[in-house]
Design a protein around this motif. Sequence first.
Motif, PDB file in Angstrom:
ATOM      1  N   ASP A 168       0.723  -1.342   0.065  1.00 42.29           N
ATOM      2  CA  ASP A 168       0.071  -0.099  -0.020  1.00 42.29           C
ATOM      3  C   ASP A 168       0.854   1.269  -0.007  1.00 42.29           C
ATOM      4  OD1 ASP A 168      -2.479  -1.217  -0.118  1.00 42.29           O
ATOM      5  OD2 ASP A 168      -2.430  -1.567   2.109  1.00 42.29           O
ATOM      6  N   GLY A 169       2.148   1.141  -0.373  1.00 46.59           N
ATOM      7  CA  GLY A 169       3.063   2.160  -0.143  1.00 46.59           C
ATOM      8  C   GLY A 169       3.038   2.619  -1.774  1.00 46.59           C
ATOM      9  N   THR A 170       3.891   3.864  -1.931  1.00 45.37           N
ATOM     10  CA  THR A 170       4.107   4.364  -3.348  1.00 45.37           C
ATOM     11  C   THR A 170       5.420   4.392  -3.752  1.00 45.37           C
ATOM     12  OG1 THR A 170       2.119   5.622  -2.554  1.00 45.37           O
ATOM     13  CG2 THR A 170       3.658   6.249  -4.585  1.00 45.37           C
ATOM     14  N   PHE A 171       5.501   4.075  -5.214  1.00 47.54           N
ATOM     15  CA  PHE A 171       6.770   4.148  -5.929  1.00 47.54           C
ATOM     16  C   PHE A 171       6.541   5.485  -6.724  1.00 47.54           C
ATOM     17  CE2 PHE A 171       9.218   3.078 -10.033  1.00 47.54           C
ATOM     18  CZ  PHE A 171      10.375   3.867  -9.729  1.00 47.54           C
ATOM     19  N   TYR A 188       4.033  -5.615 -17.812  1.00 45.29           N
ATOM     20  CA  TYR A 188       4.229  -6.928 -17.581  1.00 45.29           C
ATOM     21  C   TYR A 188       4.949  -6.670 -16.357  1.00 45.29           C
ATOM     22  CZ  TYR A 188       6.406 -11.562 -17.180  1.00 45.29           C
ATOM     23  OH  TYR A 188       6.907 -12.764 -16.859  1.00 45.29           O
ATOM     24  N   SER A 189       5.947  -5.933 -15.779  1.00 40.51           N
ATOM     25  CA  SER A 189       6.783  -5.612 -14.782  1.00 40.51           C
ATOM     26  C   SER A 189       5.673  -5.253 -13.458  1.00 40.51           C
ATOM     27  CB  SER A 189       7.641  -4.760 -14.833  1.00 40.51           C
ATOM     28  OG  SER A 189       7.313  -3.351 -15.190  1.00 40.51           O
ATOM     29  N   PHE A 190       4.781  -4.317 -13.764  1.00 42.31           N
ATOM     30  CA  PHE A 190       3.773  -3.945 -12.780  1.00 42.31           C
ATOM     31  C   PHE A 190       2.938  -5.290 -12.218  1.00 42.31           C
ATOM     32  CE2 PHE A 190       2.945   0.274 -15.211  1.00 42.31           C
ATOM     33  CZ  PHE A 190       3.692   1.236 -14.226  1.00 42.31           C
ATOM     34  N   LYS A 191       2.742  -6.247 -13.111  1.00 43.77           N
ATOM     35  CA  LYS A 191       2.139  -7.516 -12.751  1.00 43.77           C
ATOM     36  C   LYS A 191       3.035  -8.333 -11.870  1.00 43.77           C
ATOM     37  CE  LYS A 191      -0.537 -11.416 -14.829  1.00 43.77           C
ATOM     38  NZ  LYS A 191      -0.987 -12.074 -16.160  1.00 43.77           N
ATOM     39  N   GLN A 192       4.218  -8.567 -12.371  1.00 41.64           N
ATOM     40  CA  GLN A 192       5.073  -9.364 -11.722  1.00 41.64           C
ATOM     41  C   GLN A 192       5.609  -9.014 -10.525  1.00 41.64           C
ATOM     42  OE1 GLN A 192       6.338 -12.513 -12.935  1.00 41.64           O
ATOM     43  NE2 GLN A 192       4.434 -12.000 -14.143  1.00 41.64           N
ATOM     44  N   LYS A 196       0.809  -1.359  -9.447  1.00 41.59           N
ATOM     45  CA  LYS A 196      -0.564  -0.934  -9.945  1.00 41.59           C
ATOM     46  C   LYS A 196      -0.338   0.579 -10.330  1.00 41.59           C
ATOM     47  CE  LYS A 196      -5.411  -0.495  -9.848  1.00 41.59           C
ATOM     48  NZ  LYS A 196      -6.861  -0.410  -9.089  1.00 41.59           N
ATOM     49  N   LEU A 197      -0.284   0.997 -11.531  1.00 42.86           N
ATOM     50  CA  LEU A 197      -0.341   2.245 -11.890  1.00 42.86           C
ATOM     51  C   LEU A 197      -1.343   3.030 -11.356  1.00 42.86           C
ATOM     52  CD1 LEU A 197       1.305   4.432 -13.712  1.00 42.86           C
ATOM     53  CD2 LEU A 197      -0.536   3.908 -15.509  1.00 42.86           C
ATOM     54  N   SER A 198      -1.106   4.213 -10.651  1.00 39.69           N
ATOM     55  CA  SER A 198      -1.967   4.815  -9.826  1.00 39.69           C
ATOM     56  C   SER A 198      -2.387   6.157 -10.776  1.00 39.69           C
ATOM     57  CB  SER A 198      -1.426   5.303  -8.447  1.00 39.69           C
ATOM     58  OG  SER A 198      -2.347   6.192  -7.740  1.00 39.69           O
ATOM     59  N   LYS A 199      -1.244   6.936 -11.174  1.00 38.43           N
ATOM     60  CA  LYS A 199      -1.726   8.326 -12.000  1.00 38.43           C
ATOM     61  C   LYS A 199      -0.133   8.493 -12.486  1.00 38.43           C
ATOM     62  CE  LYS A 199      -1.138  11.217  -7.726  1.00 38.43           C
ATOM     63  NZ  LYS A 199      -1.810  12.328  -7.051  1.00 38.43           N
ATOM     64  N   VAL A 200      -0.291   9.568 -13.422  1.00 38.08           N
ATOM     65  CA  VAL A 200       0.780  10.272 -14.012  1.00 38.08           C
ATOM     66  C   VAL A 200       0.535  11.615 -13.734  1.00 38.08           C
ATOM     67  CG1 VAL A 200       2.374  10.499 -15.856  1.00 38.08           C
ATOM     68  CG2 VAL A 200       1.246   8.283 -15.373  1.00 38.08           C
ATOM     69  N   GLU A 201       1.462  12.317 -13.336  1.00 41.17           N
ATOM     70  CA  GLU A 201       1.095  13.853 -13.091  1.00 41.17           C
ATOM     71  C   GLU A 201       2.191  14.450 -14.009  1.00 41.17           C
ATOM     72  OE1 GLU A 201      -1.190  15.444 -11.545  1.00 41.17           O
ATOM     73  OE2 GLU A 201      -2.034  14.040  -9.985  1.00 41.17           O
ATOM     74  N   GLN A 202       1.723  15.665 -14.413  1.00 38.69           N
ATOM     75  CA  GLN A 202       2.637  16.334 -15.477  1.00 38.69           C
ATOM     76  C   GLN A 202       2.540  17.976 -14.814  1.00 38.69           C
ATOM     77  OE1 GLN A 202       1.482  19.003 -17.898  1.00 38.69           O
ATOM     78  NE2 GLN A 202       3.464  19.265 -18.818  1.00 38.69           N
ATOM     79  N   PHE A 203       3.738  18.401 -15.034  1.00 39.76           N
ATOM     80  CA  PHE A 203       3.734  20.015 -14.741  1.00 39.76           C
ATOM     81  C   PHE A 203       5.000  20.506 -15.622  1.00 39.76           C
ATOM     82  CE2 PHE A 203       6.873  17.901 -12.045  1.00 39.76           C
ATOM     83  CZ  PHE A 203       7.961  18.697 -11.517  1.00 39.76           C
ATOM     84  N   THR A 204       5.178  22.023 -15.372  1.00 44.44           N
ATOM     85  CA  THR A 204       6.012  22.589 -16.074  1.00 44.44           C
ATOM     86  C   THR A 204       7.028  23.255 -15.040  1.00 44.44           C
ATOM     87  OG1 THR A 204       4.498  23.143 -17.863  1.00 44.44           O
ATOM     88  CG2 THR A 204       6.561  24.508 -17.955  1.00 44.44           C
ATOM     89  N   LEU A 205       8.420  23.158 -15.470  1.00 44.40           N
ATOM     90  CA  LEU A 205       9.398  23.907 -14.626  1.00 44.40           C
ATOM     91  C   LEU A 205       9.315  25.104 -14.843  1.00 44.40           C
ATOM     92  CD1 LEU A 205      12.702  21.823 -14.663  1.00 44.40           C
ATOM     93  CD2 LEU A 205      11.287  22.081 -12.796  1.00 44.40           C
ATOM     94  N   PRO A 206       9.376  26.120 -13.857  1.00 43.63           N
ATOM     95  CA  PRO A 206       9.533  27.642 -13.993  1.00 43.63           C
ATOM     96  C   PRO A 206      10.672  27.892 -14.879  1.00 43.63           C
ATOM     97  CG  PRO A 206       9.811  27.124 -11.780  1.00 43.63           C
ATOM     98  CD  PRO A 206       9.533  25.850 -12.361  1.00 43.63           C
ATOM     99  N   VAL A 207      10.518  29.143 -15.389  1.00 37.07           N
ATOM    100  CA  VAL A 207      11.646  29.888 -15.944  1.00 37.07           C
ATOM    101  C   VAL A 207      11.800  29.144 -17.559  1.00 37.07           C
ATOM    102  CG1 VAL A 207      14.241  30.445 -16.084  1.00 37.07           C
ATOM    103  CG2 VAL A 207      13.034  30.131 -14.104  1.00 37.07           C
ATOM    104  N   GLU A 208      12.255  27.792 -17.491  1.00 41.62           N
ATOM    105  CA  GLU A 208      12.552  27.307 -18.978  1.00 41.62           C
ATOM    106  C   GLU A 208      11.355  26.602 -19.544  1.00 41.62           C
ATOM    107  OE1 GLU A 208      14.452  23.061 -18.449  1.00 41.62           O
ATOM    108  OE2 GLU A 208      15.975  24.496 -18.026  1.00 41.62           O
ATOM    109  N   VAL A 217       3.007   4.814  -8.737  1.00 44.76           N
ATOM    110  CA  VAL A 217       2.623   3.378  -8.794  1.00 44.76           C
ATOM    111  C   VAL A 217       2.277   3.080  -7.200  1.00 44.76           C
ATOM    112  CG1 VAL A 217       3.515   0.870  -9.425  1.00 44.76           C
ATOM    113  CG2 VAL A 217       4.138   2.982 -10.480  1.00 44.76           C
ATOM    114  N   GLN A 218       1.306   2.222  -7.109  1.00 42.53           N
ATOM    115  CA  GLN A 218       0.947   1.600  -5.682  1.00 42.53           C
ATOM    116  C   GLN A 218       1.241   0.171  -5.459  1.00 42.53           C
ATOM    117  OE1 GLN A 218      -3.366   1.062  -4.877  1.00 42.53           O
ATOM    118  NE2 GLN A 218      -2.808   1.423  -2.719  1.00 42.53           N
ATOM    119  N   LYS A 219       1.818  -0.179  -4.309  1.00 48.82           N
ATOM    120  CA  LYS A 219       2.341  -1.507  -4.126  1.00 48.82           C
ATOM    121  C   LYS A 219       1.117  -2.251  -3.639  1.00 48.82           C
ATOM    122  CE  LYS A 219       5.942  -4.418  -2.790  1.00 48.82           C
ATOM    123  NZ  LYS A 219       7.028  -4.054  -2.321  1.00 48.82           N
TER     124      LYS A 219
END
Length: 240
Positions: A168-171, A188-192, A196-208, A217-219
Amino acid sequence: MDSIQQSFTSRLQEHGIKLNETQLDQFEMYFKELVSWNEKMNLTGITEREPVYTKHFYDSISLAFFMDMDKIKTLADIGSGAGFPGIPLKICYPDLQLTIIDSLNKRISFLKNIVEKLNLTGVELIHGRAEEWGQKQGYRDHFDLVTARAVAKLALLNEWCLPFVRVDGTFAAMKGSDPTEEVKEATYSFKQLKGKLSKVEQFTLPVEEAERHIVFVQKRAATPQKYPRSPGVAAKAPLI
């Protein structure tokens, strides 16, 4: 506080992270030591002050924009290099119990110096391979949060990192460009590895305004005993 520190603190405050004077002093000392040691060893290609604050410090702390770090007691940073993201997160959240594992001893020497200069407590620095330490009691299936920043492709990272995560922890895999294809390849690696893929977050670095992504990923269950495999095996034959 100068303009670079002002921008840094203001951007973090937008995400509810407030730094005190001691923490700002720690970041400045970290920057100075990074540049000093970088003259003797290759720690980073980024040495100008503003880019270090943005591309290393702010980018590392971005993990806390998408997680409640106050609920995280134990953090493992795998392949941390010059301490990113583990040390910046530790500065912001001093109560974190931080474990850093890196395969290069001279980087661990640099990190020991940083921990000492910044007066950080609750930090364990390990010179070793993730494949070996991921099999050890007290590390395996242990950490609330495990992270790796720009280390390798996700299918490989899953085998290196998920064994450390408690059930129940997170990678959290911190990525630059869009990881959509990596995520597909890692199915396949998730399964093995019981992730479980939980979410993918996207953001933009400031300046550049560079894109950044974090794959969460949830365990779901304890890692099967055969993983991680012996050092070098996953790199040659990833779970894809």
